[in-house]
Design a protein around this motif. Sequence first.
Motif, mmCIF file in Angstrom:
data_model
loop_
_atom_site.group_PDB
_atom_site.id
_atom_site.type_symbol
_atom_site.label_atom_id
_atom_site.label_comp_id
_atom_site.label_asym_id
_atom_site.label_seq_id
_atom_site.Cartn_x
_atom_site.Cartn_y
_atom_site.Cartn_z
ATOM 1 N N GLY A 32 0.794 -1.230 0.000
ATOM 2 C CA GLY A 32 0.000 0.000 0.000
ATOM 3 C C GLY A 32 0.826 1.280 0.000
ATOM 4 N N ARG A 35 1.918 2.027 -3.557
ATOM 5 C CA ARG A 35 0.737 2.483 -4.312
ATOM 6 C C ARG A 35 0.414 3.932 -3.963
ATOM 7 N NH1 ARG A 35 -3.465 -0.155 -1.431
ATOM 8 N NH2 ARG A 35 -3.367 1.732 -0.182
ATOM 9 N N ASP A 36 0.384 4.220 -2.654
ATOM 10 C CA ASP A 36 -0.007 5.571 -2.238
ATOM 11 C C ASP A 36 1.048 6.615 -2.595
ATOM 12 O OD1 ASP A 36 -2.449 4.701 -1.399
ATOM 13 O OD2 ASP A 36 -1.931 4.575 0.720
ATOM 14 N N ASN A 125 -1.139 -3.011 -5.934
ATOM 15 C CA ASN A 125 -0.578 -3.320 -4.615
ATOM 16 C C ASN A 125 0.602 -4.281 -4.720
ATOM 17 O OD1 ASN A 125 -2.547 -1.805 -3.389
ATOM 18 N ND2 ASN A 125 -3.890 -3.540 -2.945
ATOM 19 N N ILE A 154 -8.400 -1.612 -11.634
ATOM 20 C CA ILE A 154 -8.085 -2.630 -10.632
ATOM 21 C C ILE A 154 -7.989 -3.962 -11.365
ATOM 22 C CG2 ILE A 154 -8.924 -3.829 -8.550
ATOM 23 C CD1 ILE A 154 -8.382 -0.848 -8.069
ATOM 24 N N ARG A 170 -10.703 -10.478 -0.989
ATOM 25 C CA ARG A 170 -10.156 -9.596 -2.026
ATOM 26 C C ARG A 170 -11.215 -9.107 -3.004
ATOM 27 N NH1 ARG A 170 -4.803 -13.265 -3.116
ATOM 28 N NH2 ARG A 170 -3.470 -12.288 -1.524
ATOM 29 N N ARG A 173 -12.350 -6.123 -1.478
ATOM 30 C CA ARG A 173 -11.272 -5.125 -1.588
ATOM 31 C C ARG A 173 -11.222 -4.535 -2.999
ATOM 32 N NH1 ARG A 173 -6.857 -4.998 2.147
ATOM 33 N NH2 ARG A 173 -5.339 -4.890 0.449
ATOM 34 N N ARG A 176 -13.806 -2.022 -3.019
ATOM 35 C CA ARG A 176 -13.424 -0.930 -2.116
ATOM 36 C C ARG A 176 -12.380 -0.014 -2.764
ATOM 37 N NH1 ARG A 176 -8.677 -0.035 1.415
ATOM 38 N NH2 ARG A 176 -8.787 -2.153 2.238
ATOM 39 N N PHE A 177 -11.337 -0.626 -3.344
ATOM 40 C CA PHE A 177 -10.317 0.218 -3.981
ATOM 41 C C PHE A 177 -10.914 0.972 -5.175
ATOM 42 C CE2 PHE A 177 -7.142 -2.683 -1.884
ATOM 43 C CZ PHE A 177 -6.511 -1.700 -1.144
ATOM 44 N N GLN A 180 -12.837 3.854 -3.612
ATOM 45 C CA GLN A 180 -12.007 4.898 -2.993
ATOM 46 C C GLN A 180 -11.225 5.691 -4.037
ATOM 47 O OE1 GLN A 180 -9.629 2.531 -0.246
ATOM 48 N NE2 GLN A 180 -10.852 3.220 1.499
ATOM 49 N N LEU A 181 -10.737 4.983 -5.071
ATOM 50 C CA LEU A 181 -9.848 5.640 -6.037
ATOM 51 C C LEU A 181 -10.585 6.092 -7.287
ATOM 52 C CD1 LEU A 181 -6.892 3.078 -5.797
ATOM 53 C CD2 LEU A 181 -7.037 5.315 -4.683
ATOM 54 N N GLU A 211 -14.858 -3.804 5.186
ATOM 55 C CA GLU A 211 -14.753 -3.367 3.781
ATOM 56 C C GLU A 211 -16.011 -2.607 3.361
ATOM 57 O OE1 GLU A 211 -12.063 -3.452 1.903
ATOM 58 O OE2 GLU A 211 -10.946 -4.490 3.466
#
Length: 474
Positions: A32, A35-36, A125, A154, A170, A173, A176-177, A180-181, A211
């Motif tokens: 992470g 990635r960030d 990730n 993703i 996952r 996830r 979720r990603f 969020q992104l 999540e």
Amino acid sequence: MNFKSQLDEVEVFSKVAQAAKNLRLETYVVGGFVRDLVLGRPCKDIDFTCVGSGIKLAEEVAKQFDYHVPLSVFKNFGTAMLKVEEYELEFVGARKESYRLESRKPIVEDGTLQEDLERRDFTINAMAISLNEENFGDLIDPFRGLADIKKKIIRTPLDASITFSDDPLRMLRAVRFASQLDFDIEPDTFFALADNASRLEIISSERIIVELNKIILVKKPSYGFKLLFAGKLLQEFFPEMVALQGVDSVDDKSHKDNFYHTLQVLDNVCQVSNDLYLRWAAILHDIAKPATKRFNTKVGWTFHGHEDKGARMVPEIFRRLKLPMDERMKYVQKLVRLHLRPIALIKDEVTDSALRRLLFDAGDAIDDLMKLCRADVTSKNNKKVKRYLENFDKVDEKLLEVEEKDQMRNFQPPISGEEVMQVFNLEPSKIVGEIKEEIKEAILEGRIHNNPIEARELMIKIAKKKGLTPVNNP
Ligand code: CTP
């Protein structure tokens, strides 16, 4: 691509690099944080992977800081954590993992950096940055995570079915990603969601809700819910919400799709509040519509009582999803139960007593209730929306007036049960409650003001009718 200059800004990286050099361990920043860093998002959790013992590396790093940093070692997992100022560092040896069908606990063996990266969830990730002398700061990106960040997608590093069936969490996830992104899920990865959705059964509700709440807390959660629905994941843990979807027609009369309506209400609420439980109230406000749906030849589709039935469904949904069974649940229940009341105040010639009752019933949740009601106006007709919202402004004004006059918001009875018992020499009994209830009703109806003097007078009158006389002069 090289990140040396960014790494040089944080002392931690030079210390870890020095420790790695002393132990001759190949070491990388992974996951992470990388990635960030690429995304320019601040991140205080830093994961380090070395080809060898993560615990030994962590101990050597602690030495670099003269042991002034707290070290925790988890021998069973082969990991160690260090806290350095605001950073949490985690050290682990590179691993290859394989999974058993019935569990998300992997069988772990030592591996190379490549093996470690390929067992991770998404390409974004699965990047690493070298802390080794010969290529310090170089990005190692075998699965083209950097390109995926640029393309905003993703994608899993391996075949998506393998990655998801290895660890079904996952799939959530991924959504979720994406939420969020504001990324898309690449088609093969997306289709693997539906194929593996039933594997969510081995994931605990506690992990699922973490999540799901993260998805709910983004700026525009409708996107995540649409992905959960289209990827057949929502069906696995939240069937009540799935049941909202769909439109029925009889005699050319159809109702709106309550799933998409709910998502619109949720997005609207998110524009005015970050509160997780107000967002949950938006998700659940119409949850009983499928159960209360009827067709009537005169008026068309009705959902009578969906607010009460919905409120009664809240505890079971909270219990199953492992949401907190405390005052937060009661608050959501209250908003669901009351969500039509302010609308009723628009339609009718509003009496002060109706306003007082709403303030009494809503208590401190009144402001959030008004936010929910405004969010609930989702008509495509802009004029209609404007008119409704202006009407709510008027309701707000009236509520304010009544609140100033009568302080109903956190109503405390002006006469306690103790006092009733003392004045009439009563034991705790039904009649005490009846007297208190009649006083409350008189205040709500506006027959007396909310003060002890008027309340005492009324108490004597009520008691007289019930054949009671005061033993002490009140
Ligand atoms: N990871 C994974 N599969 C999971 C959880 C985590 O492959 N089910 C990997 C990913 O490479 C991830 C890293 O472990 O980047 C760290 O996981 P975690 O700290 O949970 O997530 P982050 O990616 O750091 O993101 P966030 O902090 O937002 O949860």
